[in-house]
Design an enzyme around this catalytic site. Structure first.
Site, mmCIF file in Angstrom:
data_model
loop_
_atom_site.group_PDB
_atom_site.id
_atom_site.type_symbol
_atom_site.label_atom_id
_atom_site.label_comp_id
_atom_site.label_asym_id
_atom_site.label_seq_id
_atom_site.Cartn_x
_atom_site.Cartn_y
_atom_site.Cartn_z
ATOM 1 N N HIS A 56 -14.016 36.824 -4.855
ATOM 2 C CA HIS A 56 -15.119 36.557 -3.928
ATOM 3 C C HIS A 56 -14.539 36.737 -2.519
ATOM 4 C CE1 HIS A 56 -17.973 33.989 -1.710
ATOM 5 N NE2 HIS A 56 -18.780 34.095 -2.746
ATOM 6 N N ASP A 103 -9.128 29.947 -7.028
ATOM 7 C CA ASP A 103 -10.505 29.686 -6.635
ATOM 8 C C ASP A 103 -11.248 29.245 -7.895
ATOM 9 O OD1 ASP A 103 -13.195 29.871 -6.180
ATOM 10 O OD2 ASP A 103 -13.142 31.848 -5.236
ATOM 11 N N GLN A 154 -16.217 28.798 -9.716
ATOM 12 C CA GLN A 154 -17.084 29.089 -10.875
ATOM 13 C C GLN A 154 -16.590 28.462 -12.170
ATOM 14 O OE1 GLN A 154 -20.001 30.276 -10.771
ATOM 15 N NE2 GLN A 154 -20.037 31.185 -8.732
ATOM 16 N N LYS A 176 -21.737 23.392 -6.508
ATOM 17 C CA LYS A 176 -21.886 24.202 -7.724
ATOM 18 C C LYS A 176 -21.728 23.362 -8.982
ATOM 19 C CE LYS A 176 -20.175 28.447 -5.646
ATOM 20 N NZ LYS A 176 -21.210 29.468 -5.500
ATOM 21 N N CYS A 198 -20.926 38.932 -2.785
ATOM 22 C CA CYS A 198 -19.726 38.631 -1.993
ATOM 23 C C CYS A 198 -18.467 39.106 -2.703
ATOM 24 C CB CYS A 198 -19.613 37.131 -1.693
ATOM 25 S SG CYS A 198 -21.011 36.463 -0.837
HETATM 26 N N1 PMP Z 1 -15.603 31.682 -4.801
HETATM 27 C C1 PMP Z 1 -16.434 31.984 -5.794
HETATM 28 C C2 PMP Z 1 -15.891 32.582 -7.059
HETATM 29 C C3 PMP Z 1 -17.799 31.748 -5.645
HETATM 30 O O1 PMP Z 1 -18.645 32.070 -6.621
HETATM 31 C C4 PMP Z 1 -18.267 31.165 -4.439
HETATM 32 C C5 PMP Z 1 -19.743 30.887 -4.226
HETATM 33 N N2 PMP Z 1 -20.575 31.980 -4.341
HETATM 34 C C6 PMP Z 1 -17.349 30.865 -3.448
HETATM 35 C C7 PMP Z 1 -16.020 31.128 -3.661
HETATM 36 C C8 PMP Z 1 -17.755 30.267 -2.143
HETATM 37 O O2 PMP Z 1 -18.263 28.998 -2.328
HETATM 38 P P1 PMP Z 1 -18.839 28.198 -1.074
HETATM 39 O O3 PMP Z 1 -19.920 29.065 -0.514
HETATM 40 O O4 PMP Z 1 -19.346 26.929 -1.646
HETATM 41 O O5 PMP Z 1 -17.713 28.031 -0.120
#
Ligand code: PMP
Length: 406
Positions: free
Chosen positions: A118, A195, A198, A221, A361
């Site tokens: 991401h 990270d 998910q 999440k 993203c």
């Molecule tokens: N990493 C991953 C794998 C994600 O799916 C997301 C959320 N789409 C993020 C980071 C970023 O999370 P946040 O917007 O809560 O900072």
């Protein structure tokens, strides 16, 4: 026969709103116990934590620390001093890049990032590479998301100093071998930043067993409030790292010219912490524990199997990633020949179905897979078979609605 999903009752929005919510990978719906917990904090324990020497402030501090300890247990960290509250995964990862990255990386060092990251776990490393002269290298995967031993061996070098990898991809839904990556990193003296945005909502995490150095996730999440996130870091590393943000609440003493910083974790929590959010997150973790990861997994897998098998039957639909539903973590990212994902999402929305569309993203991954963009349906344990049926029915009609024949 469908067993009625007993968890629906716990989610006020899902009871009130007829939406078929298939966007839990973006953010999960909130059970009423979490909403109540956050409100309860404001109604009964509300004061600025950490600095007041009166009873109410001390009560707020006590709750903040109780929440921190619940998070510690959730990921089996050795000490709650290793749990830092942030706003979200993005802030947690930036904290590591700015603090650890800028102070420890040098010109010529290599930062290894997976191709499926991401942007939150890529851009901070691009920044760190640019500022330190370190080199960014990519760990590539197979088309189904698998990171093989050969790929790992080819990507690591004796200059690898830091590896940044998602535990579960937000596009492919595959789980990456973080334990194996951490072991390879350790042998070469590199640190691993995971990270877990998910994975945390779907599977147990054990930072000691997996051997990772840093791990980040977002409260929202996993059914917690928005605006609260977590960074786990190994104590020895955190203690040596400089603060990321400076200001109030993170110091022991300040003079005209300098400051002595507070010990971890407070050194990394500048300014007023979102203690109400932390209290809500604690309740979300407790709720998740009451449901149990086995139950979450069982329900998700049944629905993911149904959705994946159904999508495979629809002509012109292509699902990214593995053929196997158990390798999707509830995430089904798909394209439909000749239809832009924004149109896919708009047509599903007209049928009351919420999915996400775009590059999620993760633009380098899309480029690597040679796919422009895609729609993503993401499933959580509160979804039902009826919802998946409606999703499949609506998806099957999309090309016709766009003017194509069979
Ligand atoms: N990493 C991953 C794998 C994600 O799916 C997301 C959320 N789409 C993020 C980071 C970023 O999370 P946040 O917007 O809560 O900072």
């Amino acid at each position: 026969m469908e067993d009625k999903n007993p968890y629906r009752e716990n989610f006020p929005l899902l009871k009130e709103n007829p939406v078929i919510y298939l966007d839990s990978a973006a953010t999960a719906q909130k059970p009423s116990c979490v909403l109540q917990a956050e409100r309860d904090f404001y109604e009964h324990s509300y004061a600025n934590p950490m600095r007041g020497f009166y009873a109410l402030s001390m009560e707020a501090t006590k709750r903040l620390e109780e929440a921190r300890d619940e998070v510690r247990r959730f990921i089996n960290a050795p000490s709650s001093d290793e749990i830092i509250f942030t706003r979200n995964t993005t802030e947690s990862l930036n904290l590591v890049a700015y603090s650890y990255g800028l102070s420890r990386l040098k010109a010529g060092d290599e930062i290894l990032v997976s191709i499926m990251e991401h942007h939150s776990n890529l851009l901070p490393w691009q920044m760190a590479a640019e500022k330190t002269g370190a080199v960014l290298r990519f760990l590539e995967c197979e088309a189904d998301g698998r990171i093989t031993q050969e790929r790992l061996e080819a990507a690591f070098t004796d200059r690898t100093r830091l590896v940044a990898v998602a535990h579960v991809s937000n596009v492919l839904g595959c789980e990456n071998p973080i334990r194996q990556i951490a072991a390879m990193a350790r042998e070469r003296g590199a640190v691993v930043v995971v990270d877990a945005a998910q994975s945390a909502p779907h599977m147990p995490i054990d930072v000691q067993e997996s051997g990772v150095d840093f791990l980040a996730f977002s409260g929202h999440k996993l059914m917690g409030p928005m605006g609260i996130g977590v960074l786990y870091g190994r104590r020895e590393l955190l203690e040596e790292m400089p603060p990321f943000l400076t200001g109030g609440e993170m110091i022991d003493s300040v003079t005209r010219t300098g400051a002595v910083f507070a010990p971890v974790p407070h050194k990394f929590e500048a300014g007023t912490v979102n203690a109400a959010g932390a209290w809500g997150l604690m309740e979300a973790i407790r709720y998740l524990k009451r449901v149990g990861f086995d139950e979450v997994h069982r329900r998700e897998l049944a629905l993911t199997t149904m959705a994946l098998e159904g999508l495979k039957q629809i002509p012109h639909v292509h699902v990214l990633g593995s053929e196997r539903p158990e390798e999707h973590c509830g995430i089904l990212t798909f394209t439909i020949d000749g239809v832009h994902p924004h149109d896919v999402s708009a047509i599903l929305d007209a049928d009351g179905i919420a999915v996400r569309a775009g590059h999620h993203c993760a633009q380098p991954l899309f480029e690597y897979l040679k796919v422009n963009s895609a729609a993503r349906a993401s499933i959580y344990f509160y979804n039902t078979r009826e919802e998946i049926e409606a999703f499949l029915k609506s998806t099957a009609g999309i090309r016709r609605k766009m003017g194509y024949g069979e």
